[in-house]
Structures are given as structure tokens and as C-alpha cells.
Design an enzyme around this catalytic site. Structure first.
Site, mmCIF file in Angstrom:
data_model
loop_
_atom_site.group_PDB
_atom_site.id
_atom_site.type_symbol
_atom_site.label_atom_id
_atom_site.label_comp_id
_atom_site.label_asym_id
_atom_site.label_seq_id
_atom_site.Cartn_x
_atom_site.Cartn_y
_atom_site.Cartn_z
ATOM 1 N N GLU A 141 1.066 -0.394 -5.026
ATOM 2 C CA GLU A 141 0.120 0.696 -5.499
ATOM 3 C C GLU A 141 0.956 1.930 -5.439
ATOM 4 O OE1 GLU A 141 -3.270 3.366 -3.666
ATOM 5 O OE2 GLU A 141 -1.754 2.411 -2.308
ATOM 6 N N ASP A 163 0.950 -1.382 0.087
ATOM 7 C CA ASP A 163 0.099 -0.075 -0.098
ATOM 8 C C ASP A 163 0.731 1.304 -0.131
ATOM 9 O OD1 ASP A 163 -2.671 1.467 0.265
ATOM 10 O OD2 ASP A 163 -1.825 1.880 2.392
#
EC number: 2.4.1.18
Length: 631
Positions: A367, A314
């Protein structure tokens, strides 16, 4: 209850590895472990607290009294406190009471290495060792063949707390999900699931992205072994498991990692590097060896103990840049005078080298939303070493294009074709994630223009374009049946919508596209290579039509795709094709079974009329707002 007995799991070699940041299995040593010492059963504890003047284990067994069970500090300046407490057993609740040298501060902390935690809002750690017997041997032996970059990779992104709830609006347990979710994902023909964070977190509205228990599956849905049952069931159904993993920041909750031993132990002491203004959270000190070892050990722990097949990392962009989300004067350049966070970049490379070095059958997925180069190139050629990267630019441009009324799309042809100018610079995954259906953005369905029929046709067209575009795919739950409202983490998806034909049609489209993707090598064998794609014509802006080819390893394995991005049907539309006798329609998003108009092609005969730079051509019917795929 017996007092603390001196005992250690650490060898001198362990300590040297820990100090140098190269101990990648710290979970085998740190935390709480059921064990036996001199014939007595109990629990060994070890915690890193170098600024402490004393550390006690407090818990339900000693009425949470400081000093009753003090740990011993090691003599080797590692900052590790440890000891064995006889008589403790599975299920013991505990924390560490830490008295710091720094301003005489006292903290009471959950165990950073705890395998299990109390159900939030309670915050104690739980002594735990599960005895799950894995049954996924066939999957594990063959998983490199499921997870390879030249294999189909279609991901269903799931928030466990809101995928489906019971009649009382309560969470399904891991065990209930092992029945219901596994059956659904298999029926929908996705190859993988991606779980939004399952590690323990205190605050439901964070969706799990503010972690306090990095080694503990959240107790909201059951015990750690129950989560293993869910992973096991997915594997036995032939479905891979990806976990969202958050090494970018952590919350300031009193029981968490922040200010752990009265000092900035896990977070960077300089707020310009150690505090995240967007999320009001703390940022790891990537230059500190022991912190790197903690994070890499955590990544390997989920791959090791839970058999997961990948980690989607993330907020990578926030790690790469010192000025991420900061104004002038709020950040300090690196030694070269630029904005790259050198310690974080070094950490990411080391992480990926260890993940792929120890578990060659898995993938890490970034990401990452910027133009940082070589995100998915190997570490040894200067890359970050990820297997894939989310293609955020494609996602943004595509949704911006699709929300336009079709009559205006001819003026924006370049927006929908632009992705092909950079599609092969990285190994891209095409994401329609949870971030695209919250905070007033509306659901995917309600971002589509037009009346009800056109909205659904546009959504089917969007998915057909996505699955035939180079790259792997990710779709957030609910999108696959045309969820009409935005995602709400506090309630179930709107499964009742499947009583309506249009919603059932979208669901069937996604199911069939997953099947097409898995069955056609042209869609996956060269999905990250320019050799797997060729434009037929991207210039017909007047009609808003795109035509292109996808190719596999074998010359015979190619598909021809036509997208009609307006509601105007076009009969006898001519496109150039390679030398062949006929084309057979494999997929048509306008089929009646999906809720379309039923304008289909069947088999199309090839003529020797040159077109689009090919020696031959074919006339096909382009239904309104549709994708048609031929072989």
C-alpha cells in the site's frame, strides 16, 4: 509451583544470527513454549530486554508477584532473559515484569512473541500451542499456480468484526466465518480474501492497525487454531488468503512494545524517526538488527504457521520517507541530504527477499501512494521487491471522474485515460478499499451521480471498467452489492438491501465480472504488461466513450471493450477491430438481469471498412452508462 530452572532453546549460532539481524525464525525460540526438562513438563520463556536489571514472569500462577519467578540473563550480551518454569500448562496467563537500568523504571509487558492473548480489554499473554491438522495439502502444493502474476487475482477485502454479525450484534467466530464467509466468497467467484489485521490489537476503532500482539490472532473471534480452520476452509474452497500486515508503526499502550525494557527498544529513540504524528504511534527502529529480525520473523510466521498466501504491507509510503507527514524542521535528511529513509528501504528489501526466498508461491503487496520507483521490481535490480502495488492514483482519478455528472465528463476525458500512461511502470492492483467508504466520503454507490437508476448503472459501469482495466482487483466488502451507507466497524453490513432488485443486480454484476476475469486469459495473462493492452480510441471525449483491447498470450485470446460513460444510448457506434468475422457479446452491464435497460448486441458482423487504424470495423450498440465486452 516450581521455581525457574536454567534452560535455553538458543545455540551460539542462534545468538549470532539474532545479533546480526539474520534470525528469521525467532518465534521458534522466543516467547513461551510448552516443553519438558528432565522429565518435568512446564513452560520455557525467553524475552529480549537488554536494558533490564531483572525480568520476572508474573501471572495467575504466582498472583502476579514480581520476583517469584525471575528469568536468567544470558552471558553473551544478547540481552535475552530466559528460563523454564515447571508445572505450568496450556492456558496460563502471564506477562513480563521488567525492572530497568534506565531511571529504575518498571514495566509490565505482554509477550511480544505470544501466540495467544486475552480478549481485549484484558491484556495478558496466554501460553498456547495448538494442534490443528491441516487439510489444505492440494492448495499448498499448487498455490504458486493460484498466486502467480499471470493468474486472475480478484480480492475481497474483509473486516472480520463487521462483515456479518449475529442477531445480538455480536461478532461471528472464526468457526462461523469458516462456514458463512467461505461459502459467500466462493459463490461470488473472488479468487482471494484479504483480511484487515487479525493480529491482536487493543482498540476496536483502530480497525486492527494498532497492533500489540504481532504473533497472536485476535481472541475476539476465537482461538489460534480456529483461525487456522478458517484459512484451511478457504484453501479447500480454492480461495487464497492475504493478511494486512503493519510493520510501519505500533501503539504506545502500556502492555505493548513501546518503552519495552525502560528504553527505546523497538522504536527509534529520535522522535523525528520514532513517532508518527498522524496516528500518535511509535515507529520501529529499522536500523536495529534485532528489530529487523523480529519483524521479518513475524512475516514468515504467518506464512509458515498459518499457510497465508500473501501479505499486504500497510502504510509503506510512511516508511520510505523521513519527511512523511512532517513539517520543515521536524525531520532530518539522510547521509545523502535527501528525504529517503535508508534503513527502512533496506529493511523492506530484506523482508521481500526473505519472503520470496522462503515461500516462492506467495505475494507481498505494497500500500504505497507515492511515485517511489521500482516498488515491484526485484531487489537485485534495485527494486523494493514487492509483487504488487496498490494503484492509488487510478483509484483517486477514477472516483473523482465518476462523481461528476455525465454531462460534464466530456471535459475530463483525460482524467479517466491518464492511468494508462503509467499503468505498466509497476505491477498494479486496482483498489476500492475500506479507506474509500469512511470519514464522510460516502459509499461507492452514493458517490455516483444521478437518480436511483443512474446511480446503480454508474456503479455497474465503474466495476466493469475496473475489471477490464489492466491490473488485478480489490473490492472492500459491501461494495459488491451496493451498500448505501458508509462502512461502520461496529455493525454488520446492510445485507437486508439484497431484497431489492438493484442491489441484487450489482451483486450479480460483480459475480459475473469475477467469472469473466477468471475465464478470459486476455484479462489476466498480461495484466501488468503493455503487451496486454491496446487503445482502440480514447479520444471520443464528445461522446465520453472509451474503446480498448485486452490481449492474452495466444493471438486468438483478445477482448474488445467499450465504455459508454453517459446515459445517452448510442446505436450503430463504429469501432475499428482486428481481422475477424464476427464479435460475440460476453458481458453487458446494462443487461436486464442486472437492473439495466436491456440494450444488448448478441453477435456483431464485421465489415471491411477501415476505422481507428484497423483494416476492419464493426457497428455496435452502446447502452446507457455501460460496459460491453466482446470476444
Amino acid at each position: 509451583m516450581g521455581k525457574v530452572i536454567p534452560h535455553s532453546f538458543f545455540t551460539e549460532f542462534d545468538i549470532n544470527l539474532f545479533k546480526s539481524g539474520k534470525h528469521y525464525r525467532l518465534y521458534e525460540k522466543m516467547g513461551s513454549h510448552l516443553t519438558e526438562v528432565d522429565g518435568e513438563k512446564g513452560v520455557y520463556f525467553a524475552v529480549w530486554a537488554p536494558s533490564a536489571k531483572s525480568v520476572s514472569v508474573v501471572g495467575d500462577f504466582n498472583y502476579w508477584l514480581e520476583g517469584e519467578h525471575p528469568l536468567n540473563v544470558r552471558w553473551d550480551e544478547s540481552g535475552i532473559w530466559e528460563g523454564f518454569i515447571p508445572g505450568l500448562d496450556q492456558g496460563t496467563l502471564y506477562k513480563y515484569k521488567i525492572h530497568s537500568h534506565v531511571n529504575d523504571v518498571k514495566t509490565e509487558k505482554a509477550d511480544p512473541f505470544a501466540r495467544y492473548s486475552e480478549h481485549p480489554p484484558k491484556t495478558a499473554s496466554v501460553v498456547w500451542a495448538d494442534d490443528h491438522k491441516w487439510k489444505d495439502g492440494t492448495w499448498m502444493k499448487n498455490r504458486a499456480g493460484h498466486n502467480g502474476l499471470d493468474k486472475p487475482y480478484s480480492v475481497y477485502e474483509v473486516h472480520l468484526g463487521s462483515w456479518r454479525r449475529n442477531a445480538d450484534n455480536e461478532f461471528l467466530t472464526y468457526l462461523e466465518l469458516a462456514d458463512q464467509l467461505v461459502e459467500y466468497v466462493k459463490e461470488m467467484n473472488f479468487t482471494h480474501v484479504e483480511f484487515m489485521p487479525v493480529m491482536e490489537f487493543p482498540y476496536d476503532p483502530s480497525w486492527g492497525y494498532q497492533l500489540t500482539g504481532y504473533f497472536a490472532p485476535t481472541s475476539r473471534f476465537g482461538k489460534p487454531e480456529d483461525f487456522k480452520v478458517l484459512v484451511d476452509a478457504l484453501h479447500r474452497a480454492g480461495i487464497g488468503v492475504i493478511l494486512d500486515w503493519v510493520p510501519s508503526h505500533f501503539p504506545e499502550d502500556a502492555h505493548g512494545l513501546g518503552n519495552f525494557d525502560g528504553s527505546h527498544l523497538y522504536e527509534h529513540p529520535d522522535r523525528r524517526k520514532g513517532y508518527h504524528p498522524d496516528w500518535k504511534s511509535l515507529i520501529f527502529n529499522y536500523g536495529r538488527n534485532e528489530v529487523r529480525a523480529f519483524l521479518i520473523s513475524n512475516a514468515l510466521y504467518w506464512l509458515d504457521h498459518f499457510h497465508v498466501d500473501g501479505l499486504r504491507v500497510d502504510a509503506v509510503a510512511s516508511m520510505l520517507y523521513l519527511d512523511y507527514s512532517r513539517e520543515e524542521g521536524e525531520w532530518e535528511p539522510n547521509m545523502y541530504g535527501n528525504n529517503e529513509h535508508l534503513e527502512a528501504i533496506s529493511f523492506i528489501r530484506e523482508l521481500n527477499a526473505q519472503v520470496y526466498g522462503n515461500y516462492p508461491g506467495v505475494q507481498t503487496i505494497a500500500e504505497e501512494s507515492t511515485a517511489f520507483s521500482k516498488v515491484t521490481k526485484p531487489v537485485d535490480v534495485g527494486g523494493l521487491g514487492f509483487g504488487m502495488k496498490w494503484m492509488m492514483g487510478w483509484m483517486h482519478d477514477t472516483l473523482e471522474y465518476f462523481k461528476k455528472e455525465p454531462v460534464y465528463r466530456k471535459h475530463h476525458q483525460n482524467d479517466i485515460t491518464f492511468s494508462m500512461t503509467y499503468a505498466f511502470t509497476e505491477n498494479f492492483m486496482l483498489p476500492f478499499s475500506h479507506d474509500e467508504v469512511v470519514y464522510g466520503k460516502q459509499s461507492l454507490l452514493y458517490r455516483m451521480p444521478g437518480d436511483e437508476w443512474q446511480r446503480f448503472a454508474n456503479l455497474r459501469l465503474l466495476f466493469g471498467y475496473m475489471f477490464t482495466h489492466p491490473g488485478s482487483n480489490l473490492l472492500f466488502m459491501g461494495g459488491e452489492f451496493g451498500q448505501s451507507s458508509e462502512w461502520n466497524f461496529q455493525q454488520s453490513l446492510d445485507w437486508h438491501l439484497l431484497q431489492y432488485d438493484f442491489h441484487k443486480g450489482v451483486q450479480q454484476v460483480v459475480r459475473d465480472l469475477n467469472t469473466l476475469y477468471r475465464e478470459q486469459p486476455a484479462l489476466y495473462e498480461k495484466q501488468y504488461s503493455h503487451e496486454g493492452f491496446r487503445w482502440i480510441d480514447y479520444g471520443d471525449a464528445e461522446n465520453s466513450v472509451l474503446t480498448y483491447m485486452r490481449m492474452g498470450n495466444e493471438p486468438k485470446d483478445y477482448l474488445i471493450i467499450a465504455c459508454n460513460l453517459t446515459p445517452v444510448p448510442r446505436e450503430g457506434y463504429r469501432i475499428g477491430v482486428p481481422k475477424t468475422r464476427q464479435l460475440k457479446e460476453l458481458f453487458n452491464s446494462d443487461a436486464e438481469k442486472y437492473g439495466g435497460s436491456g440494450m444488448e448486441n448478441g453477435v456483431a458482423k464485421i465489415s471491411k471498412t477501415p476505422w481507428h487504424g484497423f483494416d476492419r470495423s464493426v457497428e455496435i450498440n452502446l447502452p446507457p452508462l455501460s460496459v460491453v465486452v466482446f470476444r
